[in-house]
Design a protein around this motif. Structure first.
Motif, PDB file in Angstrom:
ATOM      1  N   ASP A  74       0.885  -1.191   0.072  1.00  0.00           N
ATOM      2  CA  ASP A  74      -0.010   0.027   0.001  1.00  0.00           C
ATOM      3  C   ASP A  74       0.756   1.304  -0.165  1.00  0.00           C
ATOM      4  O   ASP A  74       0.716   2.271  -0.591  1.00  0.00           O
ATOM      5  CB  ASP A  74      -1.034   0.150   1.186  1.00  0.00           C
ATOM      6  CG  ASP A  74      -0.118  -0.151   2.397  1.00  0.00           C
ATOM      7  OD1 ASP A  74       0.767  -0.756   2.632  1.00  0.00           O
ATOM      8  OD2 ASP A  74      -0.824   0.369   3.632  1.00  0.00           O
ATOM      9  N   ASP A  75       2.068   1.283   0.690  1.00  0.00           N
ATOM     10  CA  ASP A  75       2.961   2.281   0.633  1.00  0.00           C
ATOM     11  C   ASP A  75       3.379   2.580  -0.594  1.00  0.00           C
ATOM     12  O   ASP A  75       3.544   3.840  -1.053  1.00  0.00           O
ATOM     13  CB  ASP A  75       3.928   2.299   1.533  1.00  0.00           C
ATOM     14  CG  ASP A  75       3.471   2.214   3.375  1.00  0.00           C
ATOM     15  OD1 ASP A  75       2.263   2.659   3.522  1.00  0.00           O
ATOM     16  OD2 ASP A  75       4.176   1.395   4.170  1.00  0.00           O
ATOM     17  N   HIS A  86      -7.648 -15.586   3.585  1.00  0.00           N
ATOM     18  CA  HIS A  86      -6.693 -14.394   3.062  1.00  0.00           C
ATOM     19  C   HIS A  86      -7.051 -13.291   3.764  1.00  0.00           C
ATOM     20  O   HIS A  86      -8.057 -12.625   3.282  1.00  0.00           O
ATOM     21  CB  HIS A  86      -6.453 -14.623   1.474  1.00  0.00           C
ATOM     22  CG  HIS A  86      -5.388 -13.486   1.322  1.00  0.00           C
ATOM     23  ND1 HIS A  86      -4.190 -13.775   1.194  1.00  0.00           N
ATOM     24  CD2 HIS A  86      -5.480 -12.191   0.609  1.00  0.00           C
ATOM     25  CE1 HIS A  86      -3.477 -12.541   1.139  1.00  0.00           C
ATOM     26  NE2 HIS A  86      -4.357 -11.514   0.514  1.00  0.00           N
ATOM     27  N   ASN A  87      -6.152 -12.624   4.394  1.00  0.00           N
ATOM     28  CA  ASN A  87      -6.341 -11.342   5.167  1.00  0.00           C
ATOM     29  C   ASN A  87      -5.769 -10.246   4.418  1.00  0.00           C
ATOM     30  O   ASN A  87      -4.583 -10.289   3.981  1.00  0.00           O
ATOM     31  CB  ASN A  87      -5.683 -11.521   6.388  1.00  0.00           C
ATOM     32  CG  ASN A  87      -6.223 -10.162   7.422  1.00  0.00           C
ATOM     33  OD1 ASN A  87      -5.870  -9.034   6.977  1.00  0.00           O
ATOM     34  ND2 ASN A  87      -6.679 -10.663   8.456  1.00  0.00           N
ATOM     35  N   ALA A  88      -6.595  -9.397   3.697  1.00  0.00           N
ATOM     36  CA  ALA A  88      -6.394  -8.607   2.730  1.00  0.00           C
ATOM     37  C   ALA A  88      -5.449  -7.369   3.403  1.00  0.00           C
ATOM     38  O   ALA A  88      -5.106  -6.287   2.464  1.00  0.00           O
ATOM     39  CB  ALA A  88      -7.382  -7.951   1.769  1.00  0.00           C
ATOM     40  N   ASP A  89      -5.283  -7.298   4.527  1.00  0.00           N
ATOM     41  CA  ASP A  89      -4.634  -6.061   5.194  1.00  0.00           C
ATOM     42  C   ASP A  89      -3.335  -6.007   4.726  1.00  0.00           C
ATOM     43  O   ASP A  89      -2.511  -7.151   4.713  1.00  0.00           O
ATOM     44  CB  ASP A  89      -4.655  -6.331   6.689  1.00  0.00           C
ATOM     45  CG  ASP A  89      -3.834  -5.261   7.624  1.00  0.00           C
ATOM     46  OD1 ASP A  89      -3.125  -4.492   7.052  1.00  0.00           O
ATOM     47  OD2 ASP A  89      -4.367  -4.912   8.540  1.00  0.00           O
ATOM     48  N   PRO A  90      -2.586  -5.130   4.054  1.00  0.00           N
ATOM     49  CA  PRO A  90      -1.337  -5.006   3.546  1.00  0.00           C
ATOM     50  C   PRO A  90      -0.507  -5.203   4.590  1.00  0.00           C
ATOM     51  O   PRO A  90       0.793  -5.681   3.988  1.00  0.00           O
ATOM     52  CB  PRO A  90      -1.191  -3.700   2.663  1.00  0.00           C
ATOM     53  CG  PRO A  90      -2.257  -2.907   3.397  1.00  0.00           C
ATOM     54  CD  PRO A  90      -3.436  -3.751   3.891  1.00  0.00           C
ATOM     55  N   ASN A  91      -0.579  -5.184   5.820  1.00  0.00           N
ATOM     56  CA  ASN A  91       0.436  -5.724   6.758  1.00  0.00           C
ATOM     57  C   ASN A  91       0.495  -7.084   7.063  1.00  0.00           C
ATOM     58  O   ASN A  91       1.375  -7.726   7.374  1.00  0.00           O
ATOM     59  CB  ASN A  91       0.216  -4.920   8.265  1.00  0.00           C
ATOM     60  CG  ASN A  91       0.287  -3.436   8.194  1.00  0.00           C
ATOM     61  OD1 ASN A  91       1.344  -2.856   7.826  1.00  0.00           O
ATOM     62  ND2 ASN A  91      -0.833  -2.588   8.179  1.00  0.00           N
ATOM     63  N   THR A 116     -11.155  -8.463   4.755  1.00  0.00           N
ATOM     64  CA  THR A 116     -10.204  -6.857   5.121  1.00  0.00           C
ATOM     65  C   THR A 116      -9.954  -7.174   6.587  1.00  0.00           C
ATOM     66  O   THR A 116      -8.875  -6.392   7.038  1.00  0.00           O
ATOM     67  CB  THR A 116     -10.887  -5.865   4.693  1.00  0.00           C
ATOM     68  OG1 THR A 116     -12.000  -5.725   5.482  1.00  0.00           O
ATOM     69  CG2 THR A 116     -11.000  -5.705   3.203  1.00  0.00           C
ATOM     70  N   ASP A 117     -10.591  -7.710   7.585  1.00  0.00           N
ATOM     71  CA  ASP A 117     -10.306  -7.563   8.804  1.00  0.00           C
ATOM     72  C   ASP A 117     -10.168  -6.047   9.224  1.00  0.00           C
ATOM     73  O   ASP A 117      -9.477  -5.603  10.068  1.00  0.00           O
ATOM     74  CB  ASP A 117      -9.076  -8.230   9.222  1.00  0.00           C
ATOM     75  CG  ASP A 117      -8.684  -8.403  10.758  1.00  0.00           C
ATOM     76  OD1 ASP A 117      -9.558  -8.052  11.369  1.00  0.00           O
ATOM     77  OD2 ASP A 117      -7.619  -8.967  10.862  1.00  0.00           O
ATOM     78  N   SER A 133     -11.040   1.116   5.755  1.00  0.00           N
ATOM     79  CA  SER A 133     -10.184  -0.087   5.651  1.00  0.00           C
ATOM     80  C   SER A 133     -10.772  -1.257   4.458  1.00  0.00           C
ATOM     81  O   SER A 133     -10.002  -2.043   4.159  1.00  0.00           O
ATOM     82  CB  SER A 133     -10.008  -0.955   7.027  1.00  0.00           C
ATOM     83  OG  SER A 133      -9.516   0.168   7.852  1.00  0.00           O
ATOM     84  N   LEU A 134     -12.246  -1.059   4.297  1.00  0.00           N
ATOM     85  CA  LEU A 134     -12.619  -2.219   3.444  1.00  0.00           C
ATOM     86  C   LEU A 134     -12.107  -2.029   2.135  1.00  0.00           C
ATOM     87  O   LEU A 134     -11.968  -2.915   1.284  1.00  0.00           O
ATOM     88  CB  LEU A 134     -14.353  -1.832   3.267  1.00  0.00           C
ATOM     89  CG  LEU A 134     -15.098  -1.914   4.567  1.00  0.00           C
ATOM     90  CD1 LEU A 134     -16.547  -1.456   4.269  1.00  0.00           C
ATOM     91  CD2 LEU A 134     -15.062  -3.627   5.042  1.00  0.00           C
ATOM     92  N   ASP A 135     -11.387  -0.910   1.850  1.00  0.00           N
ATOM     93  CA  ASP A 135     -10.740  -0.636   0.417  1.00  0.00           C
ATOM     94  C   ASP A 135      -9.534  -1.475   0.335  1.00  0.00           C
ATOM     95  O   ASP A 135      -8.944  -1.435  -0.666  1.00  0.00           O
ATOM     96  CB  ASP A 135     -10.511   0.801   0.271  1.00  0.00           C
ATOM     97  CG  ASP A 135     -11.910   1.497  -0.167  1.00  0.00           C
ATOM     98  OD1 ASP A 135     -12.664   0.900  -0.583  1.00  0.00           O
ATOM     99  OD2 ASP A 135     -11.700   2.665   0.544  1.00  0.00           O
ATOM    100  N   MET A 136      -9.042  -2.024   1.650  1.00  0.00           N
ATOM    101  CA  MET A 136      -7.839  -2.908   1.549  1.00  0.00           C
ATOM    102  C   MET A 136      -7.887  -3.985   0.695  1.00  0.00           C
ATOM    103  O   MET A 136      -7.114  -4.868   0.138  1.00  0.00           O
ATOM    104  CB  MET A 136      -7.452  -3.324   2.916  1.00  0.00           C
ATOM    105  CG  MET A 136      -7.030  -2.240   3.719  1.00  0.00           C
ATOM    106  SD  MET A 136      -6.365  -2.647   5.547  1.00  0.00           S
ATOM    107  CE  MET A 136      -7.448  -3.739   6.138  1.00  0.00           C
TER     108      MET A 136
END
Ligand code: DGT
Ligand code: CA
Ligand code: CA
Ligand code: ZN
Length: 582
Positions: free
Chosen positions: A160-161, A507-512, A535-536, A542-545
């Protein structure tokens, strides 16, 4: 563990308490203990079996001795684990920057919602930081140097960064007259979970050979450049203040496709593709695909033409890793990879009931805005005390409120009940079966005791899977990209069991996180596991992650059919592990 490491964990705990404006006496007791441990001439780890000797150290009372023992045996302590869930491990990274203390971190969080290094960078870049009291130019410069140093040490950047940095450069370049298109290539285009540097391709009339000099000058004048690394005829390389390197190439339209193909990589994909070209009597370069014998250019302007001339279908960038995609493209059997638009719901998110920032209603409206047919509200359970996790009673009440919101939605979106229930240290599940039985979506996740030995961790997850109400395993390996490694686990054994029992893996879409990773996801699919992407989210934005996670599913060769939450709600629920008959 040596004294210094123990002291550091205690000091970190004090820092975290202070960020949270905790009880000053408690904070001081942790600081004093940290100092005492650090200054102790005896090796504390040798006292494991004689806890009473810990009490002989001045500044260490009973409670602190127990903490030290816990740190000794498993590398962390409960309070610290809990604080890290509330305040994000990234805040500890912030603390490491020169000029940063707990009070400053707390101020940044309160005033600007800055919780990690990248957000701090953005606050500097946008001038917001300078508007805060105490942040004079000197301090900001010091922080800036610290941030660059921090990135030099890790060397890679979160997806994301990297994407945000690429978007900022793109906006700038597109303002130049005659620059028409800025396209990220390299690992960013392939959607890799982390990015080493940015490779940006630029085309338009301003990039034609005879005109390119002015566009090169403009590129090199991008204001956030911290260090100009190279300025060539049609190439500019620079480093941003964050430490991220950017390679910009300005290209005439005629060779755009060949350049895009070349600079997208991966390197191994390109090596294989070039060999194929040679076998067919062609040579492939960043300029063109040309005949070996007389140099006639066969394809150059578009990627599709290059692959086509080599007898292949166009290959989506995410799978260009030389993992069988060339063969599949040549035999016209590439899968139709999943797309974000295929998703019908997001079934892992938190609300104000625990550590989320929005209400159930706000999450539901946000779900509608994303085009979803359903969402599930899955707050934390009581073991995560610092998130105000739900016990049985509160979980039931929360479920009632979720149902009310669902009714209120009047069919505009379905709001499913759920929970992200903790897998305790021994594999037990944090809430009673009676309560879990009433929920639509039961996600079980590990949030503590990450240091367990591999066998114990594996047993723990296998045991959790035995609970017949567990329907999804959340962020299965616990990794935090660039910060915390996955815990030790026999993933094959866990996936095998999940497949057998019909438990879906997330699969957890959080970019972390982006956990399970592409390689493991592909394996999970091959082993017959059901797969869900979530997305967690702890906030509506954050839904956009989701888009970062979708890239990973594509990298894992997954199609729409492979992912449960592409299905309409009834089919989705029917696809989850069947509940035991009452
Ligand atoms: P990164 O930056 O480490 O996340 O990964 P990439 O894939 O972006 O790698 P990078 O920036 O070194 O190079 C960008 C692309 O350029 C790479 O994916 C393929 C191409 N490339 C670079 N070096 C070579 C090379 O020596 N041979 C070939 N065939 N392609 C190369
Ligand atoms: Ca790159
Ligand atoms: Ca590069
Ligand atoms: Zn979680």
């Amino acid at each position: 563990m040596d004294n210094k490491s123990i002291a550091q964990l205690l000091a970190e705990t004090a820092d975290l308490l202070e960020i949270g404006a905790g009880d000053p006496f408690r904070i001081r007791s942790y600081r004093r203990a940290a100092e005492a441990v650090e200054n102790s001439t005896e090796q504390l780890s040798s006292f494991v079996n004689e806890p009473s000797r810990l009490l002989e150290i001045p500044g260490i009372g009973k409670g602190m001795a127990a903490n030290i023992q816990e740190i000794e045996t498993r590398g962390s302590m409960k309070l610290r684990d809990e604080l890290l869930i509330t305040y994000r491990p990234t805040m500890l990274e912030l603390l490491k920057l020169p000029g940063m203390g707990p009070k400053t971190v707390a101020l940044l969080w309160e005033a600007l919602q800055v919780s990690d290094v990248e957000q701090l960078q953005a606050a500097i870049d946008t001038g917001k930081l300078a508007t805060l009291p105490r942040f004079g130019q000197k301090l900001i410069e010091k922080l800036q140097r610290g941030i660059a140093e921090y990135h030099r040490n890790s060397g890679r950047f979160l997806l994301d960064d990297a994407e945000a940095a690429a978007e900022r450069v793109t906006l700038y370049l597109e303002q130049f007259k005659g620059i028409e298109r800025v396209m990220p290539a390299g690992s960013l285009r392939r959607g890799r979970e982390t990015v080493g540097d940015l490779d940006l391709l630029v085309t338009g009339p301003a990039c034609a050979e005879e005109a390119v000099a002015a566009a090169v000058e403009y590129t090199a004048a991008y204001p956030p450049i911290a260090e100009l690394l190279a300025k060539g005829q049609n190439k500019v390389s620079f480093r941003l203040r964050s430490g991220l390197q950017v390679d910009v190439r300005l290209l005439p339209e005629a060779s755009y496709g060949a350049a895009l193909q070349y600079f997208t990589g991966s390197k191994m994909h390109n090596v294989s593709l070039r060999q194929r070209a040679l076998k067919r009597g062609y040579t492939l370069s960043e300029y063109s695909l040309a005949r070996l014998d007389d140099g006639t250019v066969v394809a150059a302007a578009a990627e599709e033409e290059i692959y086509k001339a080599l007898g292949m279908d166009w290959i989506p960038p995410e799978i260009r890793e030389n993992q069988g995609e060339l063969e599949a493209a040549a035999e016209h059997r590439l899968p139709r990879l999943i797309e974000q638009i295929d998703l019908r719901g997001d079934v892992h998110m938190h609300t104000q009931a625990t550590d989320g920032r929005n209400t159930i209603l706000e999450m539901a409206e946000a779900g509608i805005a994303r085009g979803y047919q359903y969402i599930a509200i899955t707050d934390h359970s009581k073991n995560l005390a610092m998130t105000n996790g739900l016990d049985d009673q509160r979980a039931l009440e929360h479920m009632q409120r979720i149902r009310e919101v669902d009714a209120q939605m009047d069919g505009r979106i379905r709001v499913l009940t759920g929970i992200e229930v903790d897998i305790l240290g021994d594999g037990a599940i944090d809430l009673s079966n009676e309560v879990l039985a009433q929920m639509d979506v039961v996600i079980a996740s590990v949030h503590s005791l990450f240091q367990q030995p591999k066998e114990q961790m594996t047993e723990r997850l296998l045991k959790a899977l035995e609970n017949p109400y567990v329907r999804i395993l959340g962020h299965l390996t616990g990794r935090l990209l660039l910060r915390r490694d996955a815990y030790e686990i026999d993933l094959t054994a866990v996936l095998k069991q999940a497949a057998r029992l019909g438990v879906a893996v997330e699969h957890n879409a959080d970019p972390n996180r982006l956990d399970l990773c592409d390689i493991d996801l592909r394996r999970a699919r091959e082993m017959g596991c059901k797969i869900v992407i979530n997305t967690d989210s702890h906030h509506i934005s954050s839904l956009d992650m989701m888009r970062y996670g979708i890239r990973q599913l594509r990298r894992a060769w997954l199609a729409k059919e492979d992912v449960l939450n592409t299905r309409p709600v009834d089919e989705f629920l029917a696809g989850l592990r069947p509940r035991p008959l009452a």
